[in-house]
Design a protein around this motif. Sequence first.
Motif, PDB file in Angstrom:
ATOM      1  N   GLU B 316     102.274 -42.761 -40.426  1.00 45.47           N
ATOM      2  CA  GLU B 316     103.628 -42.301 -40.723  1.00 45.47           C
ATOM      3  C   GLU B 316     104.462 -42.315 -39.445  1.00 45.47           C
ATOM      4  OE1 GLU B 316     104.296 -38.249 -41.474  1.00 45.47           O
ATOM      5  OE2 GLU B 316     105.877 -38.576 -42.922  1.00 45.47           O
ATOM      6  N   THR B 319     105.037 -40.400 -32.693  1.00 44.00           N
ATOM      7  CA  THR B 319     105.579 -39.237 -32.007  1.00 44.00           C
ATOM      8  C   THR B 319     105.792 -39.600 -30.545  1.00 44.00           C
ATOM      9  OG1 THR B 319     104.300 -37.751 -33.393  1.00 44.00           O
ATOM     10  CG2 THR B 319     105.206 -36.818 -31.409  1.00 44.00           C
ATOM     11  N   GLU B 355     113.025 -36.477 -36.869  1.00 43.66           N
ATOM     12  CA  GLU B 355     112.847 -35.045 -36.594  1.00 43.66           C
ATOM     13  C   GLU B 355     112.739 -34.877 -35.083  1.00 43.66           C
ATOM     14  OE1 GLU B 355     109.488 -33.374 -38.695  1.00 43.66           O
ATOM     15  OE2 GLU B 355     109.702 -31.445 -37.686  1.00 43.66           O
ATOM     16  N   ARG B 357     112.333 -31.828 -31.753  1.00 39.12           N
ATOM     17  CA  ARG B 357     111.963 -30.456 -31.434  1.00 39.12           C
ATOM     18  C   ARG B 357     112.143 -30.208 -29.942  1.00 39.12           C
ATOM     19  NH1 ARG B 357     108.139 -26.526 -34.020  1.00 39.12           N
ATOM     20  NH2 ARG B 357     107.742 -25.169 -32.251  1.00 39.12           N
ATOM     21  N   ALA B 365     108.204 -21.395 -27.291  1.00 38.44           N
ATOM     22  CA  ALA B 365     107.797 -22.686 -27.850  1.00 38.44           C
ATOM     23  C   ALA B 365     106.921 -22.549 -29.090  1.00 38.44           C
ATOM     24  CB  ALA B 365     107.042 -23.503 -26.793  1.00 38.44           C
ATOM     25  N   ARG B 384     109.671 -29.018 -23.168  1.00 37.76           N
ATOM     26  CA  ARG B 384     108.959 -29.984 -24.016  1.00 37.76           C
ATOM     27  C   ARG B 384     109.910 -30.508 -25.082  1.00 37.76           C
ATOM     28  NH1 ARG B 384     106.188 -29.538 -29.114  1.00 37.76           N
ATOM     29  NH2 ARG B 384     104.597 -31.144 -29.330  1.00 37.76           N
ATOM     30  N   ALA B 386     109.896 -33.241 -28.312  1.00 38.98           N
ATOM     31  CA  ALA B 386     109.060 -34.113 -29.143  1.00 38.98           C
ATOM     32  C   ALA B 386     109.874 -34.608 -30.317  1.00 38.98           C
ATOM     33  CB  ALA B 386     107.833 -33.356 -29.635  1.00 38.98           C
ATOM     34  N   GLY B 387     109.658 -35.852 -30.736  1.00 40.71           N
ATOM     35  CA  GLY B 387     110.388 -36.405 -31.867  1.00 40.71           C
ATOM     36  C   GLY B 387     109.577 -37.399 -32.647  1.00 40.71           C
ATOM     37  N   ARG B 388     109.940 -37.559 -33.918  1.00 37.68           N
ATOM     38  CA  ARG B 388     109.258 -38.502 -34.796  1.00 37.68           C
ATOM     39  C   ARG B 388     110.132 -39.740 -34.967  1.00 37.68           C
ATOM     40  NH1 ARG B 388     105.955 -36.212 -38.194  1.00 37.68           N
ATOM     41  NH2 ARG B 388     107.315 -34.436 -38.517  1.00 37.68           N
ATOM     42  N   ILE B 423     101.230 -41.547 -35.593  1.00 40.24           N
ATOM     43  CA  ILE B 423     100.947 -40.407 -36.467  1.00 40.24           C
ATOM     44  C   ILE B 423     100.114 -40.890 -37.643  1.00 40.24           C
ATOM     45  CG2 ILE B 423     101.917 -38.608 -37.936  1.00 40.24           C
ATOM     46  CD1 ILE B 423     104.544 -38.936 -36.337  1.00 40.24           C
ATOM     47  N   VAL B 424      98.897 -40.379 -37.735  1.00 42.53           N
ATOM     48  CA  VAL B 424      98.092 -40.622 -38.929  1.00 42.53           C
ATOM     49  C   VAL B 424      98.092 -39.318 -39.716  1.00 42.53           C
ATOM     50  CG1 VAL B 424      95.836 -41.235 -39.848  1.00 42.53           C
ATOM     51  CG2 VAL B 424      96.689 -42.351 -37.784  1.00 42.53           C
TER      52      VAL B 424
END
Lengths: 117, 445
Positions: B316, B319, B355, B357, B365, B384, B386-388, B423-424
Amino acid sequence: MKLRELAHSRTGDKGDISNISVIAYDPADYPLLEQYVTPERVKEHFAGIVHGKVVRYALPALGALNFVMERALGGGVTRSLALDAHGKCLSSALLALDIPELDGRRSAITAAETGRP
Amino acid sequence: MQTLRIGSGAGYSGDRIEPALELAEKGEIQYLVFECLAERTIALAQQAKLKDPTKGYDPLLGDRMEAVLRTCRDKGIKIITNMGAANPMSGAAKIAEIAQSLGIDGLKIAAVTGDDVLESLRGADLPIIETGGPVSALVGVVSANAYLGAAPIVDALKNGADVVITGRAADPALFLAPLIYEFDWSMDDWERLGKGTVVGHLLECAGQITGGYFADPGIKDVSNLARLGFPIAEVRADGSAVITKVEGSGGKVTAQTCKEQLLYEIHDPGRYLTPDVVADFSSVSISEIGPDRVLIEGGGGRPRTDTLKVSVGYVEGYTGEGQISYAGPGAAARGRLALEIVRERLKLTGVRTSELRFDLIGVDAIHGSALSASNGEPYEVRVRVAGRTDSIKEATRIGNEVETLYTNGPAGGGGATKSVREIVAVASVLLPRSAASPQIHYLGA
């Protein structure tokens, strides 16, 4: 006082569901847990984290409650962007819940320190 | 047989190795079980197998077997494990190879297959448990594995297997199988299967019942966690059991550690679903009967369901993540400024994410600002982001925008790191039992 003085807790996960146990140190304190650690209060405590329903299971023989919280892990452990994707730290956060001080009842921790079994 | 002693040699894929050897050497056990498959592990193993058809079993299988196989052979301890992951056949061959190199003759190894139901699932219009949507709509599916029960493991033991290696099997089934075999329990003795499932559940996370995942200094102290002993269950034919550990090992077994593990991720305690039984944990009683000895009684079960749970692994996207630290007076304010800069940069440069964060590690956090209210200013913080994303390229740009804070951001940013990973994700469906047909293959060494 904080729930941490009466109970210990462990978090587990499956998919987007978090499972938190709340276990009385002293079984005599179980009714307090039942009274003050309600699904509604847990849901409110985790507002912004838990987006689904919170279900509580009672295990009076073990002096324990088990909370199952849906939509709690950022879409699921395997896809969450969170630093703690499993939600392992949620149990510690729940132990910060406030419990009213009651007359004559010492917390389990104080009891343990004074040597009561 | 009065009681059966089963040791738990691993609670997850990367677990410590020497506690398993300690169990084999000093635990006086008849079975050593290694539970090493998390929800996603098998999907990652399937990807490894696609790259190399001889791989796809647990990366630590070789190390674990090299550590315990000689001792287990000498003492007649049988080994049961799901370290076969996506490739139990190659895992069995690896064990045979190790046995040979250790000069072990006559070892019978059984590989259980049939959990891979990817073909049966293709075109099936089953609903995904988590979302309700059809499984056929998932793109990028890499694996589909059904949780098998104890039956094929029991058959392998009946046929004299010394080592049984499976792919996806229900975690408690790895422990239930030797109980069914040794005590000759019937496969529809729901009461005993339920009790055996309680024992399996208590053991499956290894150190989590002997004092691991438990210590909280000053409130719940546990000694010698660096030398944590893994658990042993002494199980009686009626399904009751004593949980204990090797004398002198670190950690502790108490009613408290057992209660925490009993309720660990089981959801409804009255209805714990496994392929073998619907187990009832709600009537379990737990009592300390000696130092590091806890008696488990009660519990039960009802008839199993007609379906098997299947974990479907699918890719999917990606990241992207970047981190950088700030310390000393004003650290939190510089950290917040850094987050704002990256937020704006990702917009300005048009990084496409589904998405995002923004976390300030050391401040809020983990649980967000509402639960993190604190009086003191932290000495240090770590930013930190993080993104998809849909592509590796986009994911890479996220970490880059954090890294450029070195020369373009607030004062004193240090220790920047960046990473990208595929991402699995995992979805679950229920498949009719008939769609999975377990098979057992035997190898000799």
